[in-house]
Design a protein around this motif. Sequence first.
Motif, PDB file in Angstrom:
ATOM      1  N   UNK A   1       0.923  -1.107  -0.087  1.00  5.60           N
ATOM      2  CA  UNK A   1      -0.191  -0.163   0.216  1.00  5.60           C
ATOM      3  C   UNK A   1       0.975   1.318  -0.113  1.00  5.60           C
ATOM      4  N   UNK A   2       0.642   2.098  -1.044  1.00  2.04           N
ATOM      5  CA  UNK A   2       1.400   3.493  -1.088  1.00  2.04           C
ATOM      6  C   UNK A   2       0.348   4.408  -1.407  1.00  2.04           C
ATOM      7  N   UNK A   3      -0.980   4.340  -0.768  1.00  2.00           N
ATOM      8  CA  UNK A   3      -1.767   5.404  -0.852  1.00  2.00           C
ATOM      9  C   UNK A   3      -1.543   6.846  -0.247  1.00  2.00           C
ATOM     10  N   UNK A   4      -1.653   7.840  -0.970  1.00  2.73           N
ATOM     11  CA  UNK A   4      -1.419   9.106  -0.691  1.00  2.73           C
ATOM     12  C   UNK A   4       0.228   9.493  -0.700  1.00  2.73           C
ATOM     13  N   UNK A   5       0.916   8.789  -1.456  1.00  4.07           N
ATOM     14  CA  UNK A   5       2.375   9.225  -1.669  1.00  4.07           C
ATOM     15  C   UNK A   5       2.545   9.969  -3.255  1.00  4.07           C
ATOM     16  N   UNK A   6       2.739  11.327  -2.527  1.00  3.53           N
ATOM     17  CA  UNK A   6       2.413  12.234  -3.665  1.00  3.53           C
ATOM     18  C   UNK A   6       3.677  12.184  -4.829  1.00  3.53           C
ATOM     19  N   UNK A   7       4.963  11.767  -4.362  1.00  2.00           N
ATOM     20  CA  UNK A   7       6.202  11.840  -5.200  1.00  2.00           C
ATOM     21  C   UNK A   7       6.204  10.768  -6.127  1.00  2.00           C
ATOM     22  N   UNK A   8       5.498   9.677  -5.923  1.00  2.00           N
ATOM     23  CA  UNK A   8       5.622   8.582  -6.888  1.00  2.00           C
ATOM     24  C   UNK A   8       4.767   8.844  -8.262  1.00  2.00           C
TER      25      UNK A   8
ATOM     26  N   UNK B   1       4.298   7.226 -12.551  1.00  2.00           N
ATOM     27  CA  UNK B   1       3.965   5.845 -13.202  1.00  2.00           C
ATOM     28  C   UNK B   1       5.224   5.016 -13.447  1.00  2.00           C
ATOM     29  N   UNK B   2       6.440   5.493 -12.998  1.00  2.59           N
ATOM     30  CA  UNK B   2       7.517   4.844 -13.200  1.00  2.59           C
ATOM     31  C   UNK B   2       7.615   3.534 -11.979  1.00  2.59           C
ATOM     32  N   UNK B   3       6.917   3.816 -10.888  1.00  2.00           N
ATOM     33  CA  UNK B   3       6.855   3.099  -9.812  1.00  2.00           C
ATOM     34  C   UNK B   3       5.920   1.935 -10.228  1.00  2.00           C
ATOM     35  N   UNK B   4       4.832   2.246 -10.766  1.00  2.00           N
ATOM     36  CA  UNK B   4       4.163   1.095 -11.407  1.00  2.00           C
ATOM     37  C   UNK B   4       4.685  -0.067 -12.451  1.00  2.00           C
ATOM     38  N   UNK B   5       5.518   0.710 -13.140  1.00  2.00           N
ATOM     39  CA  UNK B   5       6.627  -0.190 -14.118  1.00  2.00           C
ATOM     40  C   UNK B   5       7.412  -0.979 -13.172  1.00  2.00           C
ATOM     41  N   UNK B   6       7.988  -0.203 -12.255  1.00  2.00           N
ATOM     42  CA  UNK B   6       9.026  -1.197 -11.558  1.00  2.00           C
ATOM     43  C   UNK B   6       8.532  -2.164 -10.904  1.00  2.00           C
ATOM     44  N   UNK B   7       7.206  -2.109 -10.134  1.00  2.00           N
ATOM     45  CA  UNK B   7       6.550  -3.187  -9.654  1.00  2.00           C
ATOM     46  C   UNK B   7       6.329  -4.075 -10.744  1.00  2.00           C
ATOM     47  N   UNK B   8       5.644  -4.060 -11.457  1.00  2.00           N
ATOM     48  CA  UNK B   8       5.268  -4.958 -12.591  1.00  2.00           C
ATOM     49  C   UNK B   8       6.534  -5.761 -13.064  1.00  2.00           C
TER      50      UNK B   8
ATOM     51  N   UNK C   1      -2.256  -3.972  -4.623  1.00  2.26           N
ATOM     52  CA  UNK C   1      -1.458  -2.698  -4.631  1.00  2.26           C
ATOM     53  C   UNK C   1      -2.301  -1.612  -4.355  1.00  2.26           C
ATOM     54  N   UNK C   2      -2.213  -0.700  -3.409  1.00  6.99           N
ATOM     55  CA  UNK C   2      -3.096   0.459  -3.172  1.00  6.99           C
ATOM     56  C   UNK C   2      -2.427   1.619  -3.360  1.00  6.99           C
ATOM     57  N   UNK C   3      -2.522   2.273  -4.668  1.00 10.77           N
ATOM     58  CA  UNK C   3      -2.108   3.575  -4.806  1.00 10.77           C
ATOM     59  C   UNK C   3      -3.160   4.723  -4.878  1.00 10.77           C
TER      60      UNK C   3
ATOM     61  N   UNK D   1      -2.781  -5.824 -15.552  1.00 12.31           N
ATOM     62  CA  UNK D   1      -1.939  -6.730 -15.356  1.00 12.31           C
ATOM     63  C   UNK D   1      -2.207  -7.707 -14.248  1.00 12.31           C
ATOM     64  N   UNK D   2      -3.518  -7.513 -13.765  1.00 13.27           N
ATOM     65  CA  UNK D   2      -4.136  -8.513 -12.808  1.00 13.27           C
ATOM     66  C   UNK D   2      -4.143  -8.223 -11.443  1.00 13.27           C
ATOM     67  N   UNK D   3      -3.748  -6.928 -11.041  1.00 11.42           N
ATOM     68  CA  UNK D   3      -3.508  -6.647  -9.586  1.00 11.42           C
ATOM     69  C   UNK D   3      -4.986  -6.176  -8.963  1.00 11.42           C
ATOM     70  N   UNK D   4      -5.247  -6.260  -7.824  1.00 12.37           N
ATOM     71  CA  UNK D   4      -6.414  -6.028  -7.058  1.00 12.37           C
ATOM     72  C   UNK D   4      -6.045  -4.488  -6.620  1.00 12.37           C
TER      73      UNK D   4
END
Length: 617
Positions: free
Chosen positions: A567-574, A576-583, A593-595, A612-615
Motif C-alpha cells: 500500500x502506497x496510498x497518498x504518496x504524492x511523489x511517486x 507511473x515509473x513506480x508501477x512499471x518497477x513493480x510490474x 496494490x493500493x495507490x 496486469x491483474x492486480x487488485x
Amino acid sequence: MRSTTETCESKGKKPRVLVSQSNTTVGEDTAAISQEAQDQDFINSLPDECISHIFSFLPEPRDRCSCSAVSRRWFLLQIFMLKSDFSTKLDRSTTTTTTSLPRLEISRQLSGEEVTDLRLASILVGLQSNEVLAELCLKGSFPSPSNPSNRRVTDKGISAIARICNGIRVLKLWNCPCIGNKGISTVALNCNALEKLELANSPMVTDESLILVAAKCVKLSSITLDAIPNITNESLQAFGNHSKSLKSVALIGCPLIQDAGIISLVANLPYLAALKLASMKVGDAVLKSIAYYAKAIRILHLESIFGITMFGYFWIGAAKNLTDVTLISCYGLADASFNTTCFAGLKNVVIRNCNGITEAGLIHLTNSTQMLERLYLEIPTDIAYKGLMQALSNCSRSIRTLVLVRCSFFGSDKDQPFNSISPQECPLLQNVRLEKCRGIGDGFLCWLGRTCKGVKDLSLVEMESVTDHGVTYLMDYLRGVNKITSVDLTGCTKVGNRSVWAVTRECTTRLRKLNLTRCIRVTDRGFGVIGSRCPNLVVLNVSGCEITDEGVRRIADSDMEELQELSMAGCGKITDRSLLSIEMSLTPSLEKVNVGECPGLTPFGIDWFKTQGYDMN
C-alpha cells in the motif's frame, strides 16, 4: 368470372394460393386475437384452491419455488400450504439420484436493499435437492425513498423460509421491522432444530412469539434480543423454564425487562456460560443472582448499565468461574468496587469509559487475580503512570496482551527512558497496543524492551510521545532475543528513518507485517532497506510517507518472494515509473496494490496496471 384455382385446375397445374386484401384482414385479426390470448393471464385467474392443488404435485421445494419466483401470488399461496399437502411420490430414477447425493449444509446472507420477500424466494430457488439451509442472516436497512417499507422482508417471506427450510440452525434478523409475531411463530413451529436466534430492531415482536420459541425450540443454545421494546419478563421466564440448553444470552435495549425477569432466567439455566446486558436499567440483585445461581457463567458483559451501585459490583468477584469481564460505561462503578473483591480466575478484563476508575482500582483489580492474561483499558480520567506500572507488576507473571486506548497518564517519571518505574519482568507478554495515549512514550518502550523479551506484535497508533529514540532503545534491548513479527507505527509523526533502520535490523526475516502509514518522516533512505533486510514480509504499508520512484525501485528489486499486499496510498511523489518497477521486478506473489490518492499517477498508468491483474481496491 372464374376463380384462380379453377383456372389452374383446367390447365392441369397446381393451384397457387393468392392472398387477397380480404384474406390479409382476416389474418391480422387472427394474429390480434392470438396476441390478446397470450397477453391474458389465465393461470392467475384460477381459484386459490386449484392453484394449490397444482402445486401439490411438485414434491421438490426447488421446483415449487422456481414457479413461485415468477408470481407473487404463487409465492404467497405456498406460505399457507403445509408439507403434508405436497405429494411425496417420486419415480424410482429421481429417488435414486436424490439419495445418492451427500447432504450439504449451506448459509445465506442478505444485506441492505436485498432483504426482501422476493430475494428470500430466490434463495429457495437456488437450493439443490441435497442442500439444506442451515444459516440465514438478514441485515436490513432503515426505510428510505429507494427502499420503502413495502419492499422489505415481511412475515410472509420468513414464514415461507421456515416452512420449506425447517433445518435452519442459525437465524439472524437485524433491522427487519416488518417481521412480527406471525413470522417468528412460524419459525418456532417449523424450525425445531434452531440453535441460535438473533433479533435486532424488531418492534413488532412481543412475548407471544418468543414464548412459543422457548417452548418449541428446545435445542436453542444462544439468543440475542437487541432493541425489542415490547417484550417483558414473561419471555425471559419462558426461556428459563423451557430452554435448558441456553448457554449464551444477550439483552440489549429492552426497556420493559426488569430485575425479576433476568433473575428468573439466570436461576433456571444451569448451563448459562455467557451473559450480556447493555443499555438497560438493572439493580444490584441481578449481579447477586449471577454470583449465587449462575455457577457455569464464564463471560459477563455489562455496557451502558445504570441502576447498579458501587456495592453491587462487589458480587462480580463472587462468581467463582468467571474468566472474562467487560465493563463499558457502567455508571456506579468505582475504585471501591474492587477493594474487597477477589477475581481469582479472571483471564480477560476490558474497562472502557468508566469515569470512576483510577489507578487505585486497577491496582486492586490486578492484585486480586493471579491468572490475568489480557488487559484492555480505555479510561477517560487521568491515571498515574506509577499506578499503571504497579498494576502491571501485579500480573506480570500471567499477562499476555496489553491494550491501552485513549488513556492519559501523569507523573514525573512517565517519559524518562532510564528512570521510569520498572515492574517485574513480563515473560509471557506477546501483544502490546497503544493508541492515542498521552503521557506515555519512549520511557514505556524502554521498560518494554528490558522486561518483555517475548513481544511478537507491537502496535503504536497515533502516539505523539513516541520518537525514534524510544523505538531504537526498544530494539537495542531486544537484540539477540527479538521475536517481533508485526510492527504498526500508524500516525506516529515523530518516527522516521532511524526507527525503520532499527526495526528492520533487529527483526530481519521474522518480520511479516510492517505498517508505516502517515509516518511523514520516513523517506527513501528508510524505505529502501526494508526489502533487503526483511525478505519475508507479507504486508507492507507506507501510505502517506515521503517516498519516491527511487524507493519503490529499490523495493521492487529486492527479493521479497512472500509479499502479498503493498500500500502506497497518498504518496504524492511517486509516478507511473513506480508501477512499471513493480510490474517488472516485484515477486509474482503480490496480489493487492493500493495507490489511491497519488497525484503523480496518470489515469493511463493506473488502467495499464489494472490490466496486469492486480487488485487495486
